[in-house]
Design a protein around this motif. Structure first.
Motif, PDB file in Angstrom:
ATOM      1  N   VAL A  22      -7.732   2.874  -7.141  1.00 42.66           N
ATOM      2  CA  VAL A  22      -7.995   2.206  -5.863  1.00 42.66           C
ATOM      3  C   VAL A  22      -6.826   2.412  -4.904  1.00 42.66           C
ATOM      4  N   LEU A  23      -5.586   2.373  -5.453  1.00 40.64           N
ATOM      5  CA  LEU A  23      -4.400   2.558  -4.618  1.00 40.64           C
ATOM      6  C   LEU A  23      -4.379   3.947  -3.988  1.00 40.64           C
ATOM      7  N   VAL A  24      -4.677   4.981  -4.778  1.00 37.97           N
ATOM      8  CA  VAL A  24      -4.667   6.350  -4.254  1.00 37.97           C
ATOM      9  C   VAL A  24      -5.726   6.517  -3.166  1.00 37.97           C
ATOM     10  N   VAL A  25      -6.930   5.970  -3.432  1.00 33.14           N
ATOM     11  CA  VAL A  25      -7.981   6.046  -2.412  1.00 33.14           C
ATOM     12  C   VAL A  25      -7.556   5.291  -1.156  1.00 33.14           C
ATOM     13  N   GLY A  26      -6.880   4.153  -1.327  1.00 34.15           N
ATOM     14  CA  GLY A  26      -6.401   3.386  -0.186  1.00 34.15           C
ATOM     15  C   GLY A  26      -5.368   4.139   0.630  1.00 34.15           C
ATOM     16  N   ILE A  27      -4.523   4.913  -0.041  1.00 28.21           N
ATOM     17  CA  ILE A  27      -3.526   5.720   0.678  1.00 28.21           C
ATOM     18  C   ILE A  27      -4.216   6.749   1.568  1.00 28.21           C
ATOM     19  N   MET A  30      -5.669   5.096   4.566  1.00 33.64           N
ATOM     20  CA  MET A  30      -4.695   4.713   5.594  1.00 33.64           C
ATOM     21  C   MET A  30      -4.491   5.825   6.625  1.00 33.64           C
ATOM     22  N   ILE A  31      -4.751   7.063   6.242  1.00 34.75           N
ATOM     23  CA  ILE A  31      -4.586   8.184   7.177  1.00 34.75           C
ATOM     24  C   ILE A  31      -5.625   8.087   8.301  1.00 34.75           C
ATOM     25  N   ILE A  32      -6.786   7.531   7.970  1.00 31.00           N
ATOM     26  CA  ILE A  32      -7.891   7.484   8.924  1.00 31.00           C
ATOM     27  C   ILE A  32      -7.986   6.125   9.607  1.00 31.00           C
ATOM     28  N   ILE A  33      -7.820   5.035   8.824  1.00 33.62           N
ATOM     29  CA  ILE A  33      -8.035   3.688   9.354  1.00 33.62           C
ATOM     30  C   ILE A  33      -6.764   3.208  10.051  1.00 33.62           C
ATOM     31  N   PRO A  34      -6.869   2.727  11.286  1.00 32.52           N
ATOM     32  CA  PRO A  34      -5.686   2.202  11.985  1.00 32.52           C
ATOM     33  C   PRO A  34      -5.171   0.933  11.300  1.00 32.52           C
ATOM     34  N   LEU A  35      -3.851   0.797  11.228  1.00 28.93           N
ATOM     35  CA  LEU A  35      -3.225  -0.379  10.640  1.00 28.93           C
ATOM     36  C   LEU A  35      -2.563  -1.202  11.727  1.00 28.93           C
ATOM     37  N   PRO A  36      -2.766  -2.519  11.751  1.00 27.98           N
ATOM     38  CA  PRO A  36      -2.028  -3.373  12.687  1.00 27.98           C
ATOM     39  C   PRO A  36      -0.532  -3.331  12.380  1.00 27.98           C
ATOM     40  N   LEU A  74       5.658  11.127  -7.924  1.00 30.48           N
ATOM     41  CA  LEU A  74       6.295  11.750  -6.764  1.00 30.48           C
ATOM     42  C   LEU A  74       5.250  12.172  -5.731  1.00 30.48           C
ATOM     43  N   LEU A  75       4.145  12.730  -6.196  1.00 27.44           N
ATOM     44  CA  LEU A  75       3.062  13.110  -5.286  1.00 27.44           C
ATOM     45  C   LEU A  75       2.468  11.879  -4.600  1.00 27.44           C
ATOM     46  N   VAL A  76       2.248  10.799  -5.373  1.00 26.79           N
ATOM     47  CA  VAL A  76       1.640   9.594  -4.809  1.00 26.79           C
ATOM     48  C   VAL A  76       2.556   8.973  -3.767  1.00 26.79           C
ATOM     49  N   THR A  77       3.851   8.859  -4.071  1.00 31.62           N
ATOM     50  CA  THR A  77       4.776   8.265  -3.103  1.00 31.62           C
ATOM     51  C   THR A  77       4.909   9.136  -1.849  1.00 31.62           C
ATOM     52  N   MET A  79       2.510  11.056  -0.570  1.00 32.80           N
ATOM     53  CA  MET A  79       1.300  10.814   0.211  1.00 32.80           C
ATOM     54  C   MET A  79       1.337   9.429   0.867  1.00 32.80           C
ATOM     55  N   PHE A  80       1.891   8.461   0.158  1.00 33.15           N
ATOM     56  CA  PHE A  80       1.999   7.116   0.716  1.00 33.15           C
ATOM     57  C   PHE A  80       2.911   7.121   1.945  1.00 33.15           C
ATOM     58  N   GLY A  81       4.035   7.809   1.843  1.00 35.48           N
ATOM     59  CA  GLY A  81       4.941   7.899   2.984  1.00 35.48           C
ATOM     60  C   GLY A  81       4.331   8.628   4.165  1.00 35.48           C
ATOM     61  N   LEU A  82       3.617   9.736   3.890  1.00 37.52           N
ATOM     62  CA  LEU A  82       2.968  10.471   4.980  1.00 37.52           C
ATOM     63  C   LEU A  82       1.875   9.631   5.636  1.00 37.52           C
ATOM     64  N   ALA A  83       1.124   8.875   4.829  1.00 36.71           N
ATOM     65  CA  ALA A  83       0.078   8.011   5.390  1.00 36.71           C
ATOM     66  C   ALA A  83       0.677   6.955   6.315  1.00 36.71           C
ATOM     67  N   LEU A  84       1.818   6.379   5.887  1.00 37.78           N
ATOM     68  CA  LEU A  84       2.487   5.409   6.751  1.00 37.78           C
ATOM     69  C   LEU A  84       3.025   6.079   8.017  1.00 37.78           C
ATOM     70  N   ASN A  85       3.523   7.311   7.863  1.00 41.29           N
ATOM     71  CA  ASN A  85       4.042   8.055   9.015  1.00 41.29           C
ATOM     72  C   ASN A  85       2.931   8.316  10.030  1.00 41.29           C
ATOM     73  N   ILE A  86       1.761   8.692   9.531  1.00 41.14           N
ATOM     74  CA  ILE A  86       0.615   8.942  10.413  1.00 41.14           C
ATOM     75  C   ILE A  86       0.165   7.652  11.085  1.00 41.14           C
ATOM     76  N   SER A  87       0.152   6.535  10.312  1.00 39.75           N
ATOM     77  CA  SER A  87      -0.250   5.250  10.885  1.00 39.75           C
ATOM     78  C   SER A  87       0.718   4.812  11.978  1.00 39.75           C
ATOM     79  N   SER A  88       2.004   5.008  11.728  1.00 34.26           N
ATOM     80  CA  SER A  88       2.980   4.632  12.753  1.00 34.26           C
ATOM     81  C   SER A  88       2.854   5.531  13.986  1.00 34.26           C
ATOM     82  N   THR A  89       2.549   6.830  13.791  1.00 33.12           N
ATOM     83  CA  THR A  89       2.348   7.741  14.920  1.00 33.12           C
ATOM     84  C   THR A  89       1.174   7.280  15.775  1.00 33.12           C
TER      85      THR A  89
END
Length: 693
Positions: A22-27, A30-36, A74-77, A79-89
């Motif tokens: 579920v965590l990986v799918v959520g990451i 996050m690339i697509i869904i906007p985060l407050p 390492l791959l999961v973290t 992707m998690f960082g990139l997803a957060l980077n995209i959300s912040s962008t």
């Protein structure tokens, strides 16, 4: 409570595979869904916390196999960082704001000059790409090659150890599997290092997009001034880049640490939950760091405080669980070592115990050997455990095993009971006969062998089995030989129970109640009284046939008065007063009345004045004629009351009760001697006589 929480944690860990999925799918979502912005702050705090735990865990990891899931993690973290980077962008380009975390990083690092922040950001990326990631990738490549080249030699070494008997087949299989996992780990790390390098390149591109895109959008479309847009989005861009690259750098450092110092046999979630959160020390250190972050000015306090507290609670629970497992392992090792010592020293122990006397034993003539035949339904061996249980319930003592021996020096039908190797009782049995006890008549109406009932000294006779039914009809008490011996043994144990209560037995009694009543035991021994002093008090009680099964009351009383006096005779009197209802109960008649014989006040005064202390206790130094008159009057009074079937006790003042007991112990061993303080106020007393001299 701790064990219940640990059970819940273990129950949740069974679903870790589902949770990770579920965590990986959520990451990816996050690339697509906007985060407050508040949720983004929380996720960024989680990213930093996770990276910190990974870094600390590699410092405490002894071998790479303890963290075999690291390449996948390492791959999961990443992707998690990139997803957060995209959300912040997305937030930067749409709202011109990316939350408190990014703004704080930008202001803290860049200050009033975002160019300085940009330089620091570029340096971090260069260090990450050119130093840490490149070095760890090279180490992984070389380690994988060396491990693969050394595999045949290591496998041959494993086979040689197994053939030599140094290891078992199961151990050899485990070593081969570990060798294979180690090779797979370094091979995976060689490729996983490319994730970090790609993440750094993506971070540079995203940073440029944030800077250029934000300036163009808000200067051309929103009417913001060029310099104002450059200053605003420069700080946001630097903050976003630092927030994403600092965790990436920590993970890169962690990978370098891990490979400079491996496939998983279970699912990634199961391995990760056991390895990542399996070290309580790491979790507690991370919790401390996170709590410090929570008090840094400008940092989001609530996320770091919440995560820090959760991490500390988790570390505490894990630590308690580790202690419990460690204690269990130590107990297992102690038991195994004890069993090994028992096996190794068996011959020596047999030789030592061969000449040690038994606490209690029964020796039988060869004619009574069938009584100990275990093939019979009712035998002496099967009855002894019942006697031990009965003694524990009635007297509160734990008896050692009772040894049964045949003794050819005895007459065929005789037996003796020994306490610590000394004969204390003896009797004769006839296996083909039954013992009848006199119901009060002077003669028996049967032809048999006259005898004395061994337990109480009553007139009895051994009769043939053919006369058994007639004896029962005439009202005689008919007892079989085994019951005679069992009753005699039980009565002998009761009479000599104080001799069977040694220090070891007292310690076993304490261990039996220590789990529930450890406070009173820890308070009493050895700070107030020694074990031997408590033993003497318990022996004094048993000597007067007072059960010690209310051990808690006895120990609490000793703890109350042990600081006042160390005289065991005085302490025994205090304990007797605390056990007054237990002491009086056996001597009441059917109506609950206590019949007493008292001492004349003049006699009590003479006993009090003449009492002297000795090693055997208090002894009254009366004149011989006074003692003779005392004994004669007491004998007459006892006989009168016994003839009328009136149970009675001798009542003395508390001050002289021990002295009177010591004086009468030999001539009147079965006469209960009580003090007035040992009679509860609600028990009616009826005086049956007074002893004078």
């Amino acid at each position: 409570m701790i064990s219940a929480l640990n059970e819940r944690i273990e129950k949740f860990s069974r679903f870790s595979d589902i949770g990770i999925a579920v965590l990986v799918v959520g990451i990816l979502a996050m690339i697509i869904i906007p985060l407050p912005a508040p949720i983004l702050d929380f996720m960024l705090a989680v990213n930093i916390s996770l990276s910190l735990i990974i870094l600390l865990l590699t410092l405490f990891t002894k071998t790479v196999l303890e963290f075999s899931t690291f390449p996948t993690l390492l791959l999961v973290t990443t992707m998690f960082g990139l997803a957060l980077n995209i959300s912040s962008t997305r937030l930067i380009l749409t709202q011109g704001n990316a939350g408190q975390m990014i703004e704080t990083f930008g202001n803290f690092v860049a200050g009033n000059n975002f160019i300085v922040g940009a330089v620091i950001f570029i340096i971090i990326i260069l260090v990450n790409m050119m130093v840490v990631t490149s070095g760890s990738g090279r180490v992984s490549e070389v380690s994988a090659r060396f491990t693969l080249d050394a595999m045949p030699g290591k496998q041959m070494s494993i086979d040689a150890d197994m053939n030599a008997g140094l290891i078992t087949e199961a151990q050899a299989k485990k070593r081969r599997k570990d060798l294979e996992r180690e090779t797979q780990f370094f091979g995976a790390m060689d490729g996983a290092s490319k994730f970090v390098k790609g993440n750094a390149i993506a971070g540079i591109i995203i940073t440029l997009i944030n800077l250029i895109g934000g300036i163009l959008i808000f200067s051309l479309q929103q009417g913001m001034g060029m310099m104002e847009a450059l200053d605003h989005f420069g700080k946001l861009t630097i903050g976003d880049g630092l927030v994403s690259q600092v965790p990436s750098l920590m993970v890169s450092v962690a990978s370098g640490i891990l490979v400079t110092r491996s496939g998983s046999q279970t699912g990634f979630g199961s391995s990760l939950s056991g390895e990542l959160f399996g070290n309580a020390k790491v979790i507690k250190i991370a919790a401390g760091v996170l709590l410090l972050f929570a008090i840094v000015p400008g940092m989001p306090t609530i996320p770091f405080l919440l995560i820090g507290l959760i991490a500390f609670a988790a570390g505490y629970l894990i630590d308690e669980n580790e202690k419990a497992k460690l204690n269990q392992e130590k107990d297992t090792e102690i038991k195994e070592a004890a069993a090994q010592r028992t096996e190794n020293e068996k011959v020596q122990e047999e030789s030592i115990t061969a000449f040690q006397v038994d606490p209690i034993s029964i020796e039988i003539g060869y004619g009574l050997i069938p009584l100990a035949d275990e093939r019979q339904d009712s035998n002496l061996t099967s009855q002894i455990p019942a006697i031990r249980r009965q003694c524990a319930q009635e007297m509160g003592i734990l008896l050692n095993p009772i040894r049964i021996r045949d003794n050819l020096q005895l007459a065929p039908n005789d037996y003796v009971i020994k306490i610590k190797g000394n004969e204390v009782a003896q009797g004769s049995l006839y296996l083909d006969k039954f013992l009848i006890i006199d119901p009060g008549e002077s003669t028996f109406e049967f032809n048999g062998i006259p005898a004395k009932e061994p337990s109480f000294g009553l007139d009895a006779m051994w009769i043939d089995e053919s006369d058994r039914d007639m004896a029962d009809i005439k009202g005689y008490t008919v007892v079989d030989p085994l019951t005679v011996l069992i009753t005699h043994l039980k009565e002998t144990i009761t009479q000599h129970s104080f001799e069977l209560l040694g220090r070891q037995e007292v310690k076993q009694l304490f261990e039996g109640i220590k789990e529930k009543y450890s406070v009173v035991i820890d308070e009493l021994i050895p700070d107030i009284l020694r074990l031997g002093e408590v033993q003497k008090v318990l022996q004094s009680l048993l000597k007067e046939h007072i059960p010690i099964n209310d051990l808690v009351t006895i120990l609490e009383t000793l703890a109350d008065y042990g600081n006042t006096t160390k005289d065991t005779e005085v302490l025994t009197e205090y304990v007797r007063q605390a056990l007054k209802r237990t002491i009086v109960k056996p001597h009441l008649d059917q109506n609950g009345v206590l019949h007493v014989v008292t001492l004349h006040p003049d006699l009590e005064e003479r006993i009090s004045q003449s009492t002297r202390k000795s090693t055997a206790g208090s002894i009254p130094a009366l004149q011989p004629n006074e003692i003779t008159n005392f004994f004669d009057n007491l004998t007459y009074s006892n006989n009168q009351l016994d003839s009328h079937g009136i149970p009675h006790v001798l009542l003395a003042s508390p001050k002289i009760r021990p002295a009177v007991r010591n004086l009468l112990a030999f001539n009147f061993p079965d006469l209960p001697i009580l003090s007035l303080n040992e009679v509860p106020n609600d028990i009616p007393i009826e005086t049956q006589g007074m002893i004078e001299t």
